[in-house]
Design a protein around this motif. Sequence first.
Motif: not given
Length: 381
Positions: A23-24, A26-27, A29, A52, A54
Amino acid sequence: MSNSNVVRIAIIGIGNMGKKYSKKIEDGKVQRMVLTAVCETSESGKNWARENLNEDVKIFADSDELFLHSELFDAVLITTPHKLHPQQAIQAFEHNKHVFCEKPAGVSLIDAKKMQAAAEMAGKKYAMMYHNRTYPVIKKLKELLQENTIGTINRMILENSNYYRTNFYHESADWRSSWSGEGGGVLINQGQHILNYWEWLFGRPQTIFANIPFGKYNEFEVDDEATIVMEYPNKVTGLLILTTGEIQRDERLCIVGSMGKISMYGNRIVIEKNHMDSMEYGRTAQIISNNMSTTSETIICDAPEEAYDKMLNNFSEAILDEIDLISTGEDGCKTLEISNAAYMSAWLNQKITLPIDEMTYEKLLNEHIEQENLIGMSNLL
C-alpha cells in the motif's frame, strides 16, 4: 520493458508487512518505485491483493511461478516467514534481481552467509529492514559516539520492554513463536531490531553469556525474555535485556565513558560530562571519593516518522543512484550472529566466543526443533 528511472518491485508474501509495504508503494510513499507483482500462497492473501491493489499488479501463487516471469520486475521485497528468506533471496539473486529482505536473514548464520554470498556473486543490492537506524534518537547516539563525546566507553546497559505480545499474537500464525517455524522467539523476531542498532553503535562483542528463561510468560519452548552479558576489547562490558512479557513499555540505554555518561530514555538523550577524565581523576585526586564537577545537557529528538518509507526510498536510490544502503545483508549476518550466540550460550550454559561455530549452532537448533515436536506430539495424546 524496464524503466531505468524506476525500480519495478515484486513483493513475496502478502501478510501483515507485505500488505503494509504494497500500500505504501501504491500510494506513492516511495519515490521511483512501482509495484508490478506479488506472490502469495494463501487464497485470503491473493484475494486481498485482487481487491486492494492496482489491476496492473500481477498475482502469482508462489515464488517459483513469480520467477518464471522475472521480466516483470527488477527487485523483490521478501516478507515471508523467517525460514523462507534464504531460499527466496538466493532465488532472486540467481535471477539477477536486487533484494530487500525483512529481518531476520533466515534463522541461522549459515543461511545468512549464503544469502550474502549470493548477493556478492550476483553483484546486486541487498538490503535488510532494520528501520530503527532511521530513528532520530538512534542516529544522534551514533553521532555522539563517533564524536567521542564521553571519551573511552567503559560499559553499556540497555533495557527494552516495548514489544509486549499477547497469546493472540503468538497464535496468529502456526509458524510463530517456535523453533520449527520461526527459529526462536524474541531474539529472532522483535529483538533483531534492538540487536541491530546495538551492534551498529558498539560493534561485535568478543564473548556472550545469556540467561534465557524460555517460555517465561507463555506456554511455548522459545524465548519471550533474554538477558545477555557481552564482553568487548579492553574490558568493556555490555548488558542487554529484552522482553515481550511486560505490559509497561520502556526503552532505556545508558552508556558510561571516561568523560561522562549518555542516557537514552525513549526519544530523550541526557549527556552528563565530567570536567576531566575519570581514570585520570582516580589516579590524581587527593580525596577518597568523588568531588568532580559535571555538566548536564538534554536533547529531545524527533519521534520516528515514516521509517519504512525512508528505508524503501533508500533502496530505490541505492539501485538507481548508487547511494549507500542504510542497512545491508552483511548487517543481517552480524545481527543474527549475536542472537545465535545468545541461544547457544543459554542452551549450553556457557560463555560463547565470537565468531560462533556455525555447525554447532545448526546442530543444537535441530535438536531443539526435534524436542519441540516431541512435546507437541505428547500434548496431543
